[in-house]
Design a protein around this motif. Structure first.
Motif, mmCIF file in Angstrom:
data_model
loop_
_atom_site.group_PDB
_atom_site.id
_atom_site.type_symbol
_atom_site.label_atom_id
_atom_site.label_comp_id
_atom_site.label_asym_id
_atom_site.label_seq_id
_atom_site.Cartn_x
_atom_site.Cartn_y
_atom_site.Cartn_z
ATOM 1 N N ILE A 197 -1.997 8.111 8.571
ATOM 2 C CA ILE A 197 -2.338 6.851 8.151
ATOM 3 C C ILE A 197 -0.873 5.867 8.059
ATOM 4 O O ILE A 197 -0.925 4.652 8.026
ATOM 5 C CB ILE A 197 -3.017 6.974 6.747
ATOM 6 C CG1 ILE A 197 -4.435 7.638 7.041
ATOM 7 C CG2 ILE A 197 -3.167 6.014 5.924
ATOM 8 C CD1 ILE A 197 -5.117 8.212 5.834
ATOM 9 N N LYS A 198 -0.036 6.652 7.442
ATOM 10 C CA LYS A 198 1.345 5.957 7.199
ATOM 11 C C LYS A 198 1.905 5.196 8.439
ATOM 12 O O LYS A 198 2.519 4.343 8.328
ATOM 13 C CB LYS A 198 2.389 6.878 6.780
ATOM 14 C CG LYS A 198 2.398 7.346 4.951
ATOM 15 C CD LYS A 198 3.303 8.283 4.546
ATOM 16 C CE LYS A 198 3.125 8.273 3.154
ATOM 17 N NZ LYS A 198 4.220 9.201 2.751
ATOM 18 N N LYS A 199 1.434 5.797 9.563
ATOM 19 C CA LYS A 199 1.951 5.217 10.918
ATOM 20 C C LYS A 199 0.980 3.856 11.235
ATOM 21 O O LYS A 199 1.478 2.982 12.366
ATOM 22 C CB LYS A 199 1.950 6.344 11.857
ATOM 23 C CG LYS A 199 2.914 7.130 11.806
ATOM 24 C CD LYS A 199 2.959 8.280 12.854
ATOM 25 C CE LYS A 199 2.508 7.931 14.260
ATOM 26 N NZ LYS A 199 2.771 8.920 15.322
ATOM 27 N N LEU A 200 -0.071 3.743 10.558
ATOM 28 C CA LEU A 200 -0.786 2.507 10.929
ATOM 29 C C LEU A 200 -0.393 1.375 10.378
ATOM 30 O O LEU A 200 0.368 1.247 9.500
ATOM 31 C CB LEU A 200 -2.303 2.751 10.279
ATOM 32 C CG LEU A 200 -3.244 3.812 10.502
ATOM 33 C CD1 LEU A 200 -4.482 4.052 9.724
ATOM 34 C CD2 LEU A 200 -3.517 3.703 12.122
ATOM 35 N N THR A 201 -0.779 0.170 11.147
ATOM 36 C CA THR A 201 -0.246 -1.204 10.657
ATOM 37 C C THR A 201 -0.972 -1.401 9.197
ATOM 38 O O THR A 201 -2.014 -0.852 9.057
ATOM 39 C CB THR A 201 -0.670 -2.018 11.579
ATOM 40 O OG1 THR A 201 -1.876 -2.225 11.845
ATOM 41 C CG2 THR A 201 0.239 -1.727 13.113
ATOM 42 N N ARG A 202 -0.652 -2.368 8.701
ATOM 43 C CA ARG A 202 -1.161 -2.966 7.414
ATOM 44 C C ARG A 202 -2.552 -3.169 7.627
ATOM 45 O O ARG A 202 -3.655 -2.802 7.042
ATOM 46 C CB ARG A 202 -0.435 -3.851 7.022
ATOM 47 C CG ARG A 202 -1.090 -4.512 5.439
ATOM 48 C CD ARG A 202 -0.193 -5.575 4.843
ATOM 49 N NE ARG A 202 -0.903 -6.130 3.742
ATOM 50 C CZ ARG A 202 -1.118 -5.424 2.552
ATOM 51 N NH1 ARG A 202 -0.476 -4.247 2.352
ATOM 52 N NH2 ARG A 202 -1.813 -6.073 1.432
ATOM 53 N N LEU A 213 0.834 -1.071 -0.061
ATOM 54 C CA LEU A 213 0.099 0.096 -0.206
ATOM 55 C C LEU A 213 0.960 1.330 0.156
ATOM 56 O O LEU A 213 1.942 1.353 0.627
ATOM 57 C CB LEU A 213 -0.887 -0.073 1.247
ATOM 58 C CG LEU A 213 -1.945 -1.070 1.321
ATOM 59 C CD1 LEU A 213 -2.487 -1.278 2.695
ATOM 60 C CD2 LEU A 213 -2.942 -0.930 0.261
ATOM 61 N N TYR A 214 0.543 2.168 -0.757
ATOM 62 C CA TYR A 214 1.338 3.492 -0.957
ATOM 63 C C TYR A 214 0.180 4.509 -0.373
ATOM 64 O O TYR A 214 -1.057 4.682 -0.981
ATOM 65 C CB TYR A 214 1.688 3.693 -2.230
ATOM 66 C CG TYR A 214 2.327 5.075 -2.333
ATOM 67 C CD1 TYR A 214 3.718 5.447 -2.228
ATOM 68 C CD2 TYR A 214 1.538 6.309 -2.820
ATOM 69 C CE1 TYR A 214 4.148 6.681 -2.297
ATOM 70 C CE2 TYR A 214 2.070 7.310 -3.001
ATOM 71 C CZ TYR A 214 3.443 7.681 -2.759
ATOM 72 O OH TYR A 214 3.903 8.960 -3.111
#
Length: 87
Positions: free
Chosen positions: A67-72, A15-16
């Motif tokens: 959002i970037k800090k969230l886990t997959r 995911l990007y």
């Protein structure tokens, strides 16, 4: 000017996350051979799986960072929650 936070799913399943003022134009850039992020250049084609509106660049950047800090798993839950609202 409205900003959007978006997530792309790359061909390898990764995911990007990014921000833009024009989601469709930016998606085209990610899939083109001349523009797009370095990360997505090696992972084409990409598809849009999530977008969220924001009032300004500052709040969009803060949300992108969060959002970037969230886990997959949390990112996938966010995507699923948004797609279930569309149905």
């Amino acid at each position: 000017m409205s900003y959007f936070i978006y997530m792309l799913e790359c061909c390898d399943g990764s995911l990007y996350t990014g921000i833009t003022t024009d989601v469709i134009k930016r998606l085209d850039e990610h899939n083109s051979s001349t523009k797009g992020a370095k990360y997505t250049k090696a992972r084409r084609p990409v598809k849009l799986v999530y977008e969220e509106a924001s009032n300004d660049r500052s709040s969009a950047s803060k949300r992108e960072y969060a959002i970037k800090k969230l886990t997959r798993i949390k990112k996938l839950q966010l995507i699923n929650k948004a797609s279930s609202k569309e149905d």
